[in-house]
Motif scaffolding. Sequence first.
Motif, short mmCIF file in Angstrom:
data_model
loop_
_atom_site.label_atom_id
_atom_site.label_comp_id
_atom_site.label_asym_id
_atom_site.label_seq_id
_atom_site.Cartn_x
_atom_site.Cartn_y
_atom_site.Cartn_z
N PHE A 1 16.22 -61.16 18.71
CA PHE A 1 16.43 -60.53 17.36
C PHE A 1 15.76 -59.33 16.83
CE2 PHE A 1 19.24 -63.73 15.50
CZ PHE A 1 18.68 -65.05 16.38
N ALA A 2 16.10 -58.39 16.16
CA ALA A 2 15.54 -57.39 15.56
C ALA A 2 15.00 -57.71 14.16
CB ALA A 2 16.26 -55.91 15.45
N LEU A 3 13.86 -58.01 14.06
CA LEU A 3 13.11 -58.46 12.96
C LEU A 3 12.95 -57.26 11.89
CD1 LEU A 3 10.35 -61.03 13.71
CD2 LEU A 3 12.80 -61.54 13.02
N GLY A 4 13.33 -57.19 10.59
CA GLY A 4 13.18 -56.19 9.84
C GLY A 4 13.00 -56.39 8.30
N LYS B 1 11.31 -57.66 4.82
CA LYS B 1 9.97 -57.93 4.21
C LYS B 1 9.26 -58.80 5.14
CE LYS B 1 10.73 -55.62 0.36
NZ LYS B 1 11.32 -56.28 -1.03
N ILE B 2 8.81 -58.44 6.40
CA ILE B 2 8.29 -59.43 7.30
C ILE B 2 7.11 -58.59 7.96
CG2 ILE B 2 9.71 -58.68 9.20
CD1 ILE B 2 9.94 -61.90 9.76
N GLN C 1 19.26 -61.94 6.10
CA GLN C 1 20.56 -61.70 6.43
C GLN C 1 20.65 -61.59 7.85
OE1 GLN C 1 23.08 -60.75 4.54
NE2 GLN C 1 24.41 -59.42 5.72
N THR C 2 21.80 -62.42 8.52
CA THR C 2 21.78 -62.18 9.85
C THR C 2 23.36 -61.52 10.10
OG1 THR C 2 22.79 -64.38 10.20
CG2 THR C 2 20.49 -64.04 10.63
N GLY D 1 20.55 -58.48 14.47
CA GLY D 1 19.72 -57.66 13.24
C GLY D 1 19.37 -58.97 12.17
N LEU D 2 17.99 -58.98 12.05
CA LEU D 2 17.69 -60.12 11.13
C LEU D 2 16.83 -59.54 10.00
CD1 LEU D 2 16.48 -63.39 12.32
CD2 LEU D 2 16.06 -62.69 10.10
N ILE D 3 17.35 -59.24 8.98
CA ILE D 3 16.57 -58.40 7.82
C ILE D 3 16.16 -59.57 6.86
CG2 ILE D 3 16.78 -56.66 6.09
CD1 ILE D 3 17.91 -55.37 8.42
#
Lengths: 118, 598
Positions: free
Chosen positions: B355-358, B360-361, B396-397, B430-432
């Motif tokens: 997963f690409a964490l992006g 507000k983290i 959001q995934t 993608g994990l926003i």
Amino acid sequence: MKSLSELEVIRDRMQDEIAIRSGKGDIHIVVGMGTCGIEAGARDVLNAFVEGIEKEGLRNTVTVTQEACEGKCEMEPIVTVAEKSGRNTKYVKMTAEKALRVIAEHVKGGKPVADYMA
Amino acid sequence: MIRSHVLICSGTGCTSSGSQAIAAALEKEIEAKGLKDEIEVVRTGCFGLCALGPIMIVYPEGTFYNRVTEADVPEIVEEHLLKGRIVTRLVHDEIKDEATGEKATTLGETRFYKKQMRLALRNCGLINPEKIDEYISRDGYKALGKVLTEMKPDEVIKLMLDSGLRGRGGAGFPTGMKWSFAAKSVSDKKYVVCNADEGDPGAFMDRSVLEGDPHAVIEAMAIAGYAIGADEGYIYVRAEYPIAVKRLQIAIAQAREYGLLGKNIFSTGFNFDIQLRLGAGAFVCGEETALLTSIEGKRGEPRPRPPFPAVKGLFGQPTIINNVETLANIPQIIINGADWFRSVGTEKSKGTKVFALGGKIVNTGLVEVPMGTTLREIIYEIGGGIPNGKKFKAAQTGGPSGGCIPAQHLDTPIDYDSLMAIGSMMGSGGLIVMDEDNCMVDIAKFFLEFTVDESCGKCTPCRIGTRRMLDILNRITSGNGEDGDIEKLEELANSIKASALCGLGQTAPNPVLSTLRYFRDEYEAHIYEKRCPAGVCKALARITIDPDKCKGCTACSRVCPVGAISGTVKQPHTIDQTKCIKCGACMEKCKFGAISKK
């Protein structure tokens, strides 16, 4: 590359070279490299250990690193051998020559060299 | 005699933050101090903790340095490399043991890495991707060797089926099944294609594999070629990844030099070679049939299926097209077996997911976890939670094809089916993360703007339908929403999903549908109250007077051009929102800072 054995040759050679990145090791040799240590010849001791380990093919299980001055400057070069078992042995007033004996008797043979200990 | 390796991240993220200058400075300083024969500088792929880059790791100690700058280099060389004194101010700042206050000093001890299982990313950050020998030292090309000398093609396919590996590009189709269809198709020319077009905004999983471990992809493609009977492969990589392109070119050249690509590999009579094709900036070319059309030299537009590419694909021949991450798993599955892979993950989703964490983290970056890990674990334990003490709102995934997951579903174990059940999808990874300051209507609009822009235009539902949906969202976010808009959005969304030609159109309505499902109240506030609860949509911003600060001096009411402000002298005044034209004159006039716009 004509065969799988050619691949294996490269793999074995390279595994030794990058073993250092696994950060593991059964035995850690730590050489004091503070200013006092370097003055007393710690660099030669360090190199002797590194070359010796390489020569004996022990790169997979033995790491060689440095540490700072401990405060016992007159005893430098100081080398600590830390083992996975928890046994820590401190050697003082080391030389490149003495390093070879430590490798042979302690690292390979498992028996610390009493003569060199603190 | 080399006694120490200094690893420096050379992925796109850290490179943009200057890691190459640091590497060069390090080499220069090491030479100046006479340590050239003792210390090796290694440029690796992405370690994953991108928020704290440039990352540097010193072995054998395993010291984990964060946010290194070029100015730090002399100190690192003098203190650490020469004297063995770790530069503590640069070490990753995390308490390992609450009782003793002892800090974590190596990668494995950090909260970020503890729960990860890096399989697809196993070599990223560990090897120099521009040296094939280093890949070989990690059992590289051993799988290909095993397959060519010990296994028959149908045995390879059975192994892939048994492993349960599913496509990591988003759809999750069983890889073994795709390969078996292609193997059964009769043709003397077949192709293996790698989809390296990674177009989802915020996704960089594939990029990291290509930059950090390109040989894994090459080896897997050769294995695939053997399994289905193909001798040619294409890697379609987006041109916006110049570092990945360079690494692939080097890797292919080195593989050819060693005879691992080309004719008669390992003297078994098997031929396989790979060519690169660069994408030119079209998101739709990540869709498999549009991608194949693009390789054929035509404008990237999807084709109706059936026939599927495994039957009739590139140049009309049987073709398998696999995602980068899917391929990166394959050599290990060959070596370790199906049972090994099945031991990780859930019932229907085996293995891990990157997963690409992006958003507000705290720990933005790249993570790989076993399927079944919950969203809560990823966001709070690995990701470090939401910065600035804000409250989590949704994640959001699946990018523009996916959906949002609200707080009530934080404990959902992540796998293909469970995410679909709650209205989202795995997507490419993608994990926003969004917090209380994000407007969900605005988020849906963002993703829809993207898909409208990227629509190829071939089919009416997508070309016109998504455009109409966007028009409605634009009206809603600009304060012109009407009663019936939500229903219109839903009707359009459902008909587009049912009739669009390809995945882009079929999934474009998802962000709208999922935000409507969980945050309908926000839409209603925009439409019926002309209010944006999160305070994001500028046109709906309200100007209000803080009654605690207002002195009742009447200066604002006197300057208001539409007479929207009322109140008695020395009493707090109020603004009539139905009259206010948001000109801001009152804000400028107020000497007490009592008027603000939100």
